[in-house]
Design a protein around this motif. Structure first.
Motif, PDB file in Angstrom:
ATOM      1  N   ARG A 149     -14.462   3.672  -1.287  1.00  0.00           N
ATOM      2  CA  ARG A 149     -13.111   4.226  -1.289  1.00  0.00           C
ATOM      3  C   ARG A 149     -12.475   4.128  -2.683  1.00  0.00           C
ATOM      4  NH1 ARG A 149     -10.570   2.755   4.646  1.00  0.00           N
ATOM      5  NH2 ARG A 149     -11.943   4.229   5.714  1.00  0.00           N
TER       6      ARG A 149
ATOM      7  N   ASP B 181      -6.291   1.062   2.352  1.00  0.00           N
ATOM      8  CA  ASP B 181      -5.031   1.772   2.598  1.00  0.00           C
ATOM      9  C   ASP B 181      -3.990   1.341   1.568  1.00  0.00           C
ATOM     10  OD1 ASP B 181      -6.215   2.885   4.920  1.00  0.00           O
ATOM     11  OD2 ASP B 181      -4.302   2.831   5.994  1.00  0.00           O
TER      12      ASP B 181
ATOM     13  N   ASP C 282     -10.778  -2.329   5.114  1.00  0.00           N
ATOM     14  CA  ASP C 282      -9.967  -1.315   5.786  1.00  0.00           C
ATOM     15  C   ASP C 282      -8.516  -1.420   5.322  1.00  0.00           C
ATOM     16  OD1 ASP C 282      -9.131   0.621   7.590  1.00  0.00           O
ATOM     17  OD2 ASP C 282      -8.824  -0.843   9.201  1.00  0.00           O
TER      18      ASP C 282
END
Ligand code: NAI
Ligand code: MG
Length: 337
Positions: free
Chosen positions: A95, A233, A229
């Protein structure tokens, strides 16, 4: 001609999928999209959030681009995303979050890539009630040496191949001494094989604060499933929100590309979805398919288009819609392809 399984997904999924298809077409990328369904669309058309046919297609073609899937909280459904990651051993969730000049945030100069272990930790779905009245619940976390080695090596190899300087391992080994303690000790062992890359470890709560105080100091980050996770974000939030960050789930031999964000039911069907995140995920797919040149052209066109506030979506500070933004990306691409 590349063959890619395409799952439009739920909520804003079909809108941002249309955008990717149109942009890829404008960029003359030779892809045969193999349509498949999952999530609520799977329930509606095949009575199953993850139809066998979809699994079969991913097994055959090995690469998928997947829109977000709605996962009902509670109830009988296991998360389809988690199941897909497990089924295809997509242990590596990458990510990236980088500052975009056209998007004003309090955090310029951010450029971090988070590697999240994608198959273990608290995501194994082993939860149970400990009493009949369901007043006490238990959740199991698994961390294995083997899986830790794979994700941590992936982070270091990436750092080396991309000329990056530092890997930060995030854990909570002071409290979760066995699970994240194991992850940390494997990290320290592996770091010794990469003397050219700086290594540091941070406890997750401190990490969350540091990411907000001085996010520019992070480069490559590697962590366990749940921390990854949450922190990814957070990283998205630093650079303009969930509408602008892509992601890849990579295993040995297969890969599924998706945005970090979910199905955004609050804005679905209103033309408010920013397709940037999904376009960046699709660019990561192009890199994976060795189409780096096309990926780079699309990224440039997207970044340029985000400068036009009349045409980009509200989350990016604009007054436009998914469609006006997509049209602008295509316009930016035209002279280059
Ligand atoms: P979400 O990511 O869908 O939305 C969070 C906030 O960000 C909302 O205000 C939304 O409008 C905004 N947002 C998200 N993507 C955007 C975009 N492209 N452009 C503009 N704004 C955007 O998270 P939420 O609401 O917690 O989850 C909704 C559903 O999505 C749930 O069922 C959840 O389980 C699922 N989900 C699925 C994921 C996946 O398929 N990989 C990942 C995360 C959540
Ligand atoms: Mg998430």
């Amino acid at each position: 001609m590349h063959q890619v399984v395409l799952i439009p997904g739920d909520g804003i999924g079909p809108e941002i999928t249309r955008s990717v298809i149109a942009v890829f077409e404008a960029a003359n990328i030779r892809i045969n999209w193999i349509p498949a369904v999952a999530g609520m669309a799977g329930v509606e058309t095949a009575g199953d959030p993850l139809p066998e046919n979809t699994l079969e297609l991913i097994r055959n073609y090995k690469v998928a681009l997947k829109g977000p899937l709605t996962t009902p909280v509670g109830g009988g459904y296991r998360s389809v995303n988690v199941t897909l990651r497990k089924t295809f051993h997509l242990y590596c969730n990458i990510r990236p979050a980088f500052s975009i000049p056209a998007i004003q945030t309090p955090f310029p100069g951010v450029d971090m890539v988070l590697f999240r272990e994608n198959t273990q930790g608290l995501y194994i779905g082993q939860e149970k009630w400990l009493d009949e009245d369901q007043t006490i619940a238990e959740s199991k976390a698994i961390v294995s040496r083997e899986a830790s080695i794979k994700i941590i090596r992936a982070a270091f190899d990436f750092a080396r191949s991309e000329g990056r300087k530092k890997v930060t391992l995030v854990h909570k080994a002071n409290i979760l001494k066995l699970t994240t303690g194991l992850f940390l000790s494997v990290g320290k062992e592996i770091a010794a094989d990469y003397p050219d890359i700086q290594f540091e470890d941070l406890i997750v709560d401190n990490m969350a604060m540091q990411m907000v105080i001085r996010p520019q100091r992070f480069d490559v980050i590697v962590t366990t499933n749940l921390f990854g996770d949450i922190l990814s974000d957070l990283a998205s939030g630093l650079v303009g929100g969930l509408g602008v960050t892509g992601s890849a789930n990579i295993g040995t031999g297969s890969a599924i590309f998706e945005a970090v964000h979910g199905s955004a039911p609050d804005i679905a069907g209103q033309g408010k979805a920013n397709p940037t995140a999904f376009l960046f995920s699709a660019c990561m797919m192009l890199d994976y398919l060795k189409e780096q040149e096309k990926a780079s052209l699309i990224r440039k066109a997207v970044l340029k288009s985000l400068e036009n506030k009349d045409l980009c979506t509200a989350d990016a500070g604009g007054k436009g819609t998914t469609e006006t933004f997509t049209a602008e990306v295509i316009r930016q691409l035209r002279p280059t392809v």
